[in-house]
Design an enzyme around this catalytic site. Structure first.
Site, mmCIF file in Angstrom:
data_model
loop_
_atom_site.group_PDB
_atom_site.id
_atom_site.type_symbol
_atom_site.label_atom_id
_atom_site.label_comp_id
_atom_site.label_asym_id
_atom_site.label_seq_id
_atom_site.Cartn_x
_atom_site.Cartn_y
_atom_site.Cartn_z
ATOM 1 N N TYR A 1 -4.388 -12.724 4.698
ATOM 2 C CA TYR A 1 -5.780 -12.417 4.082
ATOM 3 C C TYR A 1 -4.707 -11.650 2.588
ATOM 4 O O TYR A 1 -4.055 -11.185 2.600
ATOM 5 C CB TYR A 1 -5.856 -11.752 4.992
ATOM 6 C CG TYR A 1 -7.523 -11.000 3.992
ATOM 7 C CD1 TYR A 1 -8.133 -11.236 4.091
ATOM 8 C CD2 TYR A 1 -6.956 -8.982 4.072
ATOM 9 C CE1 TYR A 1 -9.089 -10.516 3.424
ATOM 10 C CE2 TYR A 1 -8.261 -8.440 3.300
ATOM 11 C CZ TYR A 1 -9.782 -9.330 3.477
ATOM 12 O OH TYR A 1 -10.716 -8.151 2.713
ATOM 13 N N ASP B 1 2.233 -11.582 -1.239
ATOM 14 C CA ASP B 1 1.659 -10.624 -1.418
ATOM 15 C C ASP B 1 1.891 -9.648 -0.582
ATOM 16 O O ASP B 1 1.906 -9.975 0.726
ATOM 17 C CB ASP B 1 0.089 -11.333 -0.842
ATOM 18 C CG ASP B 1 -1.166 -10.068 -0.716
ATOM 19 O OD1 ASP B 1 -0.841 -8.568 -0.942
ATOM 20 O OD2 ASP B 1 -2.104 -10.577 0.103
ATOM 21 N N LYS C 1 -2.262 -0.644 -1.200
ATOM 22 C CA LYS C 1 -1.746 -0.078 -0.003
ATOM 23 C C LYS C 1 -0.519 1.366 -0.409
ATOM 24 O O LYS C 1 -0.968 2.196 -1.094
ATOM 25 C CB LYS C 1 -1.466 -0.589 1.063
ATOM 26 C CG LYS C 1 -2.979 -1.412 2.060
ATOM 27 C CD LYS C 1 -2.503 -1.420 2.647
ATOM 28 C CE LYS C 1 -3.637 -2.930 3.261
ATOM 29 N NZ LYS C 1 -4.119 -2.468 3.788
HETATM 30 N N1 PMP Z 1 -3.255 -8.599 0.527
HETATM 31 C C1 PMP Z 1 -3.082 -8.123 2.279
HETATM 32 C C2 PMP Z 1 -1.841 -8.232 2.668
HETATM 33 C C3 PMP Z 1 -3.638 -7.026 2.490
HETATM 34 O O1 PMP Z 1 -3.771 -6.983 4.193
HETATM 35 C C4 PMP Z 1 -4.659 -6.632 1.968
HETATM 36 C C5 PMP Z 1 -6.169 -5.456 2.793
HETATM 37 N N2 PMP Z 1 -5.777 -5.313 3.857
HETATM 38 C C6 PMP Z 1 -5.510 -7.219 0.836
HETATM 39 C C7 PMP Z 1 -4.791 -8.199 0.420
HETATM 40 C C8 PMP Z 1 -7.088 -6.890 0.599
HETATM 41 O O2 PMP Z 1 -6.590 -5.617 -0.369
HETATM 42 P P1 PMP Z 1 -7.881 -4.194 -0.468
HETATM 43 O O3 PMP Z 1 -8.807 -4.402 0.824
HETATM 44 O O4 PMP Z 1 -6.954 -3.304 -1.134
HETATM 45 O O5 PMP Z 1 -8.304 -5.403 -1.251
#
Ligand code: PMP
Length: 411
Positions: free
Chosen positions: A138, A224, A252
């Site tokens: 994701y 990511d 985060k």
């Molecule tokens: N990349 C990863 C690996 C994530 O876990 C998340 C959110 N859980 C995102 C991107 C997207 O981040 P956001 O919810 O701050 O848009």
């Protein structure tokens, strides 16, 4: 108003009563009033030990004094200007100083924006369009990467995007090699530890193999690290596994609980971003001073105290206990872990999908009744914060022992 009333009220105003789908669970979510350290408190006054941590950002726990101090100082000076502040350079120095692949960085407001822009940058740098991602990965909610093996994850995503986003199983290098041979890839984007399919570590050699494939075909490797960044190590998964990607996306932890995202790479790549180069990115709130201050304060605590070591040891011991107690596989890397109610090892999302949803929900509910809150989805991770104590660990073990009829005989 109690949680039920608040839920009814919210449901008439917000789809599903929430602003992000994972936040709802049966019969309705509790509404939180406050948080302190490792605990959160609902509007009814119940206390919960928090293994969700806002889905990961609050690595120091709720209301850490150093973060509060930095934020208060910033609030007094002003909240937002649209003109550069020193706070951006300070957090930029922290990231460039710790994250091996990031010589320069651009701040955005979410992980979604980070990966959206990282992919655009990679396409522009390489001069190709296709991106390979992994089933169960994701990378936020933008159109380009909202795909899984079966196709797009949502109505409304143009079918044409399927031609430029390819999806393959995690931890299967042969398939990646084959796809890279047959397609003109601009980038491979990967969560180095899958944190959105439960917790799934890379098998030995997988990340190294991706690095080699990218080198052989001039493809950019994007890690990511929205979840793993500043959590597995100060330098993230790339330090932890000693594999250097070309581009990193962060979020985060680096915002200390405030909205943030970032993408970074070596200078030559980042200099393509506007206004230095031609690759467009802009944002009213990008580099927001409050997020910058909270993030810098968080990283300073991580530098000065052994939060990563302590939380990793806590998670390792709790995961071991849960594994032994339940008889089910529990995957753990650093301060994150997840249990899978199924037979055998879980090394990709197909494994995670086989985890018994009903049992997971019963575990979540049973723990909640004992004052412990874990993310209410088997595809998320439990997160440990620096505020979690040995007493919290003992209490969690007790609550796990108290789960009725979920675990295997003799487990
Ligand atoms: N990349 C990863 C690996 C994530 O876990 C998340 C959110 N859980 C995102 C991107 C997207 O981040 P956001 O919810 O701050 O848009």
């Amino acid at each position: 108003m109690d949680s039920k009333d608040l839920y009814e009220r919210s449901k008439s105003l917000l789809p599903g009563g929430v602003n992000s789908p994972v936040r709802t669970f049966d019969p309705y979510p509790f509404f939180v009033k406050s948080g302190s350290g490792s605990k959160i408190y609902d509007v009814e006054g119940n206390e919960y030990l928090d293994y969700c941590l806002g889905y990961g950002p609050l690595f120091l726990g709720h209301g850490h004094p150093a973060v509060l101090k930095a934020v208060k100082e910033q609030l007094e000076k002003g909240v937002h200007f649209g003109v550069p502040t020193e706070a951006e350079a300070r957090l930029g120095e922290k990231i460039a100083g710790h994250v091996p692949c990031a010589e320069m960085v651009r701040f955005v407001n979410s992980g979604t924006e980070a990966t959206m822009n990282a992919v655009r940058l990679a396409r522009a740098y390489v001069g190709r369009e296709k991106v390979l991602m992994f089933d169960g990965g994701y990378h936020g909610s933008h159109d380009s990467l909202l795909f899984e093996s079966r196709g797009s994850k949502s109505p409304g995503i143009p079918r044409s995007l399927k031609n430029s986003t390819l999806v393959t199983p995690f931890n299967d290098l042969e398939k990646v090699e084959d796809i890279a041979k047959r397609n003109e890839l601009a980038a491979i984007i990967v969560e180095p530890v899958m944190g959105n399919s439960g917790c799934i570590p890379p098998v030995e050699g997988f990340l190294e193999g991706l690095r080699n494939i990218c080198d052989d075909s001039d493809i950019l490797l994007i890690f990511d690290e929205v979840i793993t960044g500043f959590r597995l190590a100060l330098g993230g998964a790339q330090e932890y596994f000693d594999v250097r990607p070309d581009v990193v996306t962060l979020g985060k932890v680096i915002g200390g609980g405030f909205p943030i995202g970032a993408f970074g790479a070596r200078r030559e790549i980042m200099e393509m971003v506007k206004p230095e180069g031609e690759v467009f990115h802009a944002g009213t709130f990008s580099g927001h001073p409050v997020s910058m201050s909270a993030g810098t304060a968080t990283i300073e605590v991580l530098e000065n105290e052994e939060v990563i070591e302590r939380t990793s040891s806590f998670a390792e011991r709790l995961a071991k206990f849960l594994r032994e107690e339940s008889g089910y596989p529990v995957n753990q890397v650093g301060p994150m872990f997840q249990i899978f109610f199924k037979e055998g090892k879980v090394k990709d999302v197909d494994g995670a999908r086989k985890s018994d949803e009903d049992k997971f929900k019963r575990l979540q509910r049973s723990l909640m009744e004992d004052g412990i809150f874990i993310p209410p989805s088997r595809f998320e991770c439990w997160f440990v914060s620096g505020a979690h104590s040995e007493e919290d660990l003992a209490g969690t073990k007790k609550a796990i022992k108290n789960c009725p009829n979920l675990f295997r005989q003799g487990g």
